[in-house]
Design a protein around this motif. Structure first.
Motif, PDB file in Angstrom:
ATOM      1  N   ILE A   1      -8.760  -0.593 -15.677  1.00 58.76           N
ATOM      2  CA  ILE A   1      -9.100   0.364 -14.617  1.00 58.76           C
ATOM      3  C   ILE A   1      -8.899   1.789 -15.118  1.00 58.76           C
ATOM      4  O   ILE A   1      -9.730   2.668 -14.873  1.00 58.76           O
ATOM      5  N   GLY A   2      -7.813   2.038 -15.825  1.00 62.63           N
ATOM      6  CA  GLY A   2      -7.576   3.362 -16.395  1.00 62.63           C
ATOM      7  C   GLY A   2      -8.650   3.754 -17.394  1.00 62.63           C
ATOM      8  O   GLY A   2      -9.094   4.910 -17.432  1.00 62.63           O
ATOM      9  N   GLU A   3      -9.090   2.801 -18.225  1.00 64.08           N
ATOM     10  CA  GLU A   3     -10.154   3.091 -19.184  1.00 64.08           C
ATOM     11  C   GLU A   3     -11.467   3.417 -18.487  1.00 64.08           C
ATOM     12  O   GLU A   3     -12.179   4.338 -18.904  1.00 64.08           O
ATOM     13  N   VAL A   4     -11.779   2.673 -17.436  1.00 63.80           N
ATOM     14  CA  VAL A   4     -13.012   2.935 -16.690  1.00 63.80           C
ATOM     15  C   VAL A   4     -12.956   4.329 -16.064  1.00 63.80           C
ATOM     16  O   VAL A   4     -13.901   5.119 -16.177  1.00 63.80           O
ATOM     17  N   VAL A   5     -11.837   4.652 -15.421  1.00 64.71           N
ATOM     18  CA  VAL A   5     -11.709   5.942 -14.728  1.00 64.71           C
ATOM     19  C   VAL A   5     -11.743   7.101 -15.722  1.00 64.71           C
ATOM     20  O   VAL A   5     -12.477   8.076 -15.530  1.00 64.71           O
ATOM     21  N   LEU A   6     -10.961   7.018 -16.807  1.00 67.53           N
ATOM     22  CA  LEU A   6     -10.927   8.118 -17.772  1.00 67.53           C
ATOM     23  C   LEU A   6     -12.247   8.285 -18.511  1.00 67.53           C
ATOM     24  O   LEU A   6     -12.668   9.412 -18.795  1.00 67.53           O
TER      25      LEU A   6
ATOM     26  N   VAL B   1     -10.505  -0.252 -30.377  1.00 64.03           N
ATOM     27  CA  VAL B   1     -10.321   0.495 -31.620  1.00 64.03           C
ATOM     28  C   VAL B   1     -11.429   1.532 -31.786  1.00 64.03           C
ATOM     29  O   VAL B   1     -11.166   2.714 -32.066  1.00 64.03           O
ATOM     30  N   SER B   2     -12.672   1.109 -31.600  1.00 72.39           N
ATOM     31  CA  SER B   2     -13.786   2.056 -31.759  1.00 72.39           C
ATOM     32  C   SER B   2     -13.731   3.149 -30.690  1.00 72.39           C
ATOM     33  O   SER B   2     -13.996   4.315 -30.981  1.00 72.39           O
ATOM     34  N   ALA B   3     -13.362   2.789 -29.469  1.00 71.84           N
ATOM     35  CA  ALA B   3     -13.295   3.794 -28.401  1.00 71.84           C
ATOM     36  C   ALA B   3     -12.209   4.818 -28.674  1.00 71.84           C
ATOM     37  O   ALA B   3     -12.426   6.019 -28.473  1.00 71.84           O
ATOM     38  N   SER B   4     -11.059   4.385 -29.152  1.00 68.61           N
ATOM     39  CA  SER B   4      -9.988   5.348 -29.410  1.00 68.61           C
ATOM     40  C   SER B   4     -10.365   6.282 -30.550  1.00 68.61           C
ATOM     41  O   SER B   4     -10.079   7.485 -30.488  1.00 68.61           O
ATOM     42  N   ILE B   5     -11.021   5.773 -31.579  1.00 68.44           N
ATOM     43  CA  ILE B   5     -11.453   6.634 -32.691  1.00 68.44           C
ATOM     44  C   ILE B   5     -12.518   7.618 -32.223  1.00 68.44           C
ATOM     45  O   ILE B   5     -12.447   8.816 -32.512  1.00 68.44           O
ATOM     46  N   ILE B   6     -13.506   7.125 -31.496  1.00 74.21           N
ATOM     47  CA  ILE B   6     -14.596   7.988 -31.031  1.00 74.21           C
ATOM     48  C   ILE B   6     -14.086   9.044 -30.062  1.00 74.21           C
ATOM     49  O   ILE B   6     -14.436  10.228 -30.183  1.00 74.21           O
ATOM     50  N   PHE B   7     -13.253   8.654 -29.098  1.00 69.56           N
ATOM     51  CA  PHE B   7     -12.718   9.629 -28.149  1.00 69.56           C
ATOM     52  C   PHE B   7     -11.858  10.673 -28.868  1.00 69.56           C
ATOM     53  O   PHE B   7     -11.892  11.849 -28.513  1.00 69.56           O
TER      54      PHE B   7
ATOM     55  N   ALA C   1     -11.718  20.494 -20.608  1.00 69.53           N
ATOM     56  CA  ALA C   1     -11.292  19.397 -19.732  1.00 69.53           C
ATOM     57  C   ALA C   1     -11.751  18.046 -20.284  1.00 69.53           C
ATOM     58  O   ALA C   1     -10.991  17.071 -20.260  1.00 69.53           O
ATOM     59  N   ALA C   2     -12.973  18.001 -20.801  1.00 72.67           N
ATOM     60  CA  ALA C   2     -13.459  16.763 -21.411  1.00 72.67           C
ATOM     61  C   ALA C   2     -12.598  16.378 -22.601  1.00 72.67           C
ATOM     62  O   ALA C   2     -12.307  15.198 -22.814  1.00 72.67           O
ATOM     63  N   GLY C   3     -12.174  17.371 -23.371  1.00 76.80           N
ATOM     64  CA  GLY C   3     -11.297  17.096 -24.505  1.00 76.80           C
ATOM     65  C   GLY C   3      -9.945  16.559 -24.075  1.00 76.80           C
ATOM     66  O   GLY C   3      -9.416  15.615 -24.664  1.00 76.80           O
ATOM     67  N   VAL C   4      -9.373  17.144 -23.032  1.00 76.05           N
ATOM     68  CA  VAL C   4      -8.067  16.680 -22.537  1.00 76.05           C
ATOM     69  C   VAL C   4      -8.169  15.255 -21.992  1.00 76.05           C
ATOM     70  O   VAL C   4      -7.328  14.395 -22.297  1.00 76.05           O
ATOM     71  N   PHE C   5      -9.203  14.993 -21.198  1.00 73.53           N
ATOM     72  CA  PHE C   5      -9.390  13.633 -20.697  1.00 73.53           C
ATOM     73  C   PHE C   5      -9.715  12.667 -21.838  1.00 73.53           C
ATOM     74  O   PHE C   5      -9.345  11.501 -21.804  1.00 73.53           O
ATOM     75  N   GLY C   6     -10.409  13.165 -22.850  1.00 74.76           N
ATOM     76  CA  GLY C   6     -10.700  12.339 -24.016  1.00 74.76           C
ATOM     77  C   GLY C   6      -9.439  11.979 -24.785  1.00 74.76           C
ATOM     78  O   GLY C   6      -9.296  10.842 -25.252  1.00 74.76           O
ATOM     79  N   PHE C   7      -8.513  12.944 -24.937  1.00 74.42           N
ATOM     80  CA  PHE C   7      -7.246  12.636 -25.602  1.00 74.42           C
ATOM     81  C   PHE C   7      -6.435  11.620 -24.796  1.00 74.42           C
ATOM     82  O   PHE C   7      -5.811  10.719 -25.360  1.00 74.42           O
ATOM     83  N   THR C   8      -6.454  11.761 -23.480  1.00 75.57           N
ATOM     84  CA  THR C   8      -5.754  10.797 -22.628  1.00 75.57           C
ATOM     85  C   THR C   8      -6.389   9.415 -22.750  1.00 75.57           C
ATOM     86  O   THR C   8      -5.673   8.407 -22.824  1.00 75.57           O
ATOM     87  N   ALA C   9      -7.712   9.369 -22.796  1.00 78.68           N
ATOM     88  CA  ALA C   9      -8.407   8.089 -22.975  1.00 78.68           C
ATOM     89  C   ALA C   9      -8.089   7.501 -24.347  1.00 78.68           C
ATOM     90  O   ALA C   9      -7.946   6.280 -24.482  1.00 78.68           O
ATOM     91  N   THR C  10      -7.945   8.351 -25.359  1.00 82.36           N
ATOM     92  CA  THR C  10      -7.580   7.880 -26.695  1.00 82.36           C
ATOM     93  C   THR C  10      -6.245   7.150 -26.659  1.00 82.36           C
ATOM     94  O   THR C  10      -6.097   6.058 -27.227  1.00 82.36           O
TER      95      THR C  10
ATOM     96  N   LEU D   1      -4.800   5.763 -24.049  1.00 85.27           N
ATOM     97  CA  LEU D   1      -4.926   4.546 -23.246  1.00 85.27           C
ATOM     98  C   LEU D   1      -5.624   3.430 -24.023  1.00 85.27           C
ATOM     99  O   LEU D   1      -5.173   2.280 -24.015  1.00 85.27           O
ATOM    100  N   PHE D   2      -6.717   3.757 -24.714  1.00 82.47           N
ATOM    101  CA  PHE D   2      -7.410   2.763 -25.520  1.00 82.47           C
ATOM    102  C   PHE D   2      -6.531   2.284 -26.674  1.00 82.47           C
ATOM    103  O   PHE D   2      -6.535   1.099 -27.014  1.00 82.47           O
ATOM    104  N   ALA D   3      -5.774   3.193 -27.293  1.00 79.47           N
ATOM    105  CA  ALA D   3      -4.872   2.802 -28.378  1.00 79.47           C
ATOM    106  C   ALA D   3      -3.770   1.884 -27.868  1.00 79.47           C
ATOM    107  O   ALA D   3      -3.393   0.918 -28.547  1.00 79.47           O
ATOM    108  N   LEU D   4      -3.247   2.168 -26.693  1.00 78.77           N
ATOM    109  CA  LEU D   4      -2.237   1.301 -26.094  1.00 78.77           C
ATOM    110  C   LEU D   4      -2.815  -0.084 -25.817  1.00 78.77           C
ATOM    111  O   LEU D   4      -2.165  -1.108 -26.081  1.00 78.77           O
ATOM    112  N   ASP D   5      -4.037  -0.130 -25.344  1.00 79.44           N
ATOM    113  CA  ASP D   5      -4.690  -1.409 -25.064  1.00 79.44           C
ATOM    114  C   ASP D   5      -4.898  -2.197 -26.353  1.00 79.44           C
ATOM    115  O   ASP D   5      -4.628  -3.395 -26.408  1.00 79.44           O
ATOM    116  N   PHE D   6      -5.382  -1.540 -27.426  1.00 77.69           N
ATOM    117  CA  PHE D   6      -5.590  -2.320 -28.644  1.00 77.69           C
ATOM    118  C   PHE D   6      -4.274  -2.706 -29.295  1.00 77.69           C
ATOM    119  O   PHE D   6      -4.197  -3.707 -30.010  1.00 77.69           O
TER     120      PHE D   6
END
Length: 167
Positions: A36-41, A97-103, A121-130, A132-137
């Motif tokens: 859910i966090g990945e979808v929202v971010l 893995v690919s999402a965290s690298i790309i973000f 703002a996109a960069g800040v949300f992108g770092f937060t998504a990075t 979250l995706f890293a935690l998931d992988f």
């Protein structure tokens, strides 16, 4: 007789809709919260990139949003258990893995190269998504490593040798 069939049809329609909605158990699980966090971010990052001068990067968050949404649907409706054609944890691991690298890459570029607020703002949300995706992988990697070891950490280790003669 027509009055009896209408409530049965409504119940079957409600059951069909409920089968498409995520279960409360999954939503409250760690994997459910991460998805859910990945979808929202990903969606917020997509909107911020679309509104910024860094609109060239809008495709990556949109694709990650769709991929996270598909996996959220698959895991929450237990579609992954019914369709064994893919190795779902490995596919999810590669996605994360690919999402965290790309973000991470597009967030660095949007924060450093573009000056408008939406890009920042996109960069800040992108770092937060990075993160979250890293935690998931990381969690998926631990589960895959335990699976490949063939062990379950809940089982007590066998301390007795098989060659011993003790009865």
């Amino acid at each position: 007789m027509g009055d009896i069939e209408a409530p049965e049809r409504n119940r079957s329609q409600e059951a069909g809709v409920r089968s498409l909605l995520p279960s409360k158990e999954f939503i409250s699980s760690r994997k459910g919260l991460l998805l859910i966090g990945e979808v929202v971010l990903s969606f917020i990052s997509f909107v911020c990139f679309a509104a910024s001068t860094a609109a060239a990067f809008v495709t990556a968050p949109f694709i990650e949003f769709l991929a996270a949404l598909v996996l959220l649907f698959a895991y929450s409706t237990k579609f992954n258990e019914r369709f064994k054609g893919f190795h779902w944890p490995l596919m999810d691991f590669l996605r994360c893995v690919s999402a965290s690298i790309i973000f991470f890459i597009i967030s660095i570029i949007s924060v450093s190269k573009y000056l408008d607020g939406a890009s920042k703002a996109a960069g800040v949300f992108g770092f937060t998504a990075t993160v979250l995706f890293a935690l998931d992988f990381y969690f998926i990697f631990n589960e895959l490593a335990n699976f490949l070891k063939g062990g379950d950490s809940s089982e007590p280790p066998n301390t007795q040798d098989d060659d011993s003669d003790s009865d």
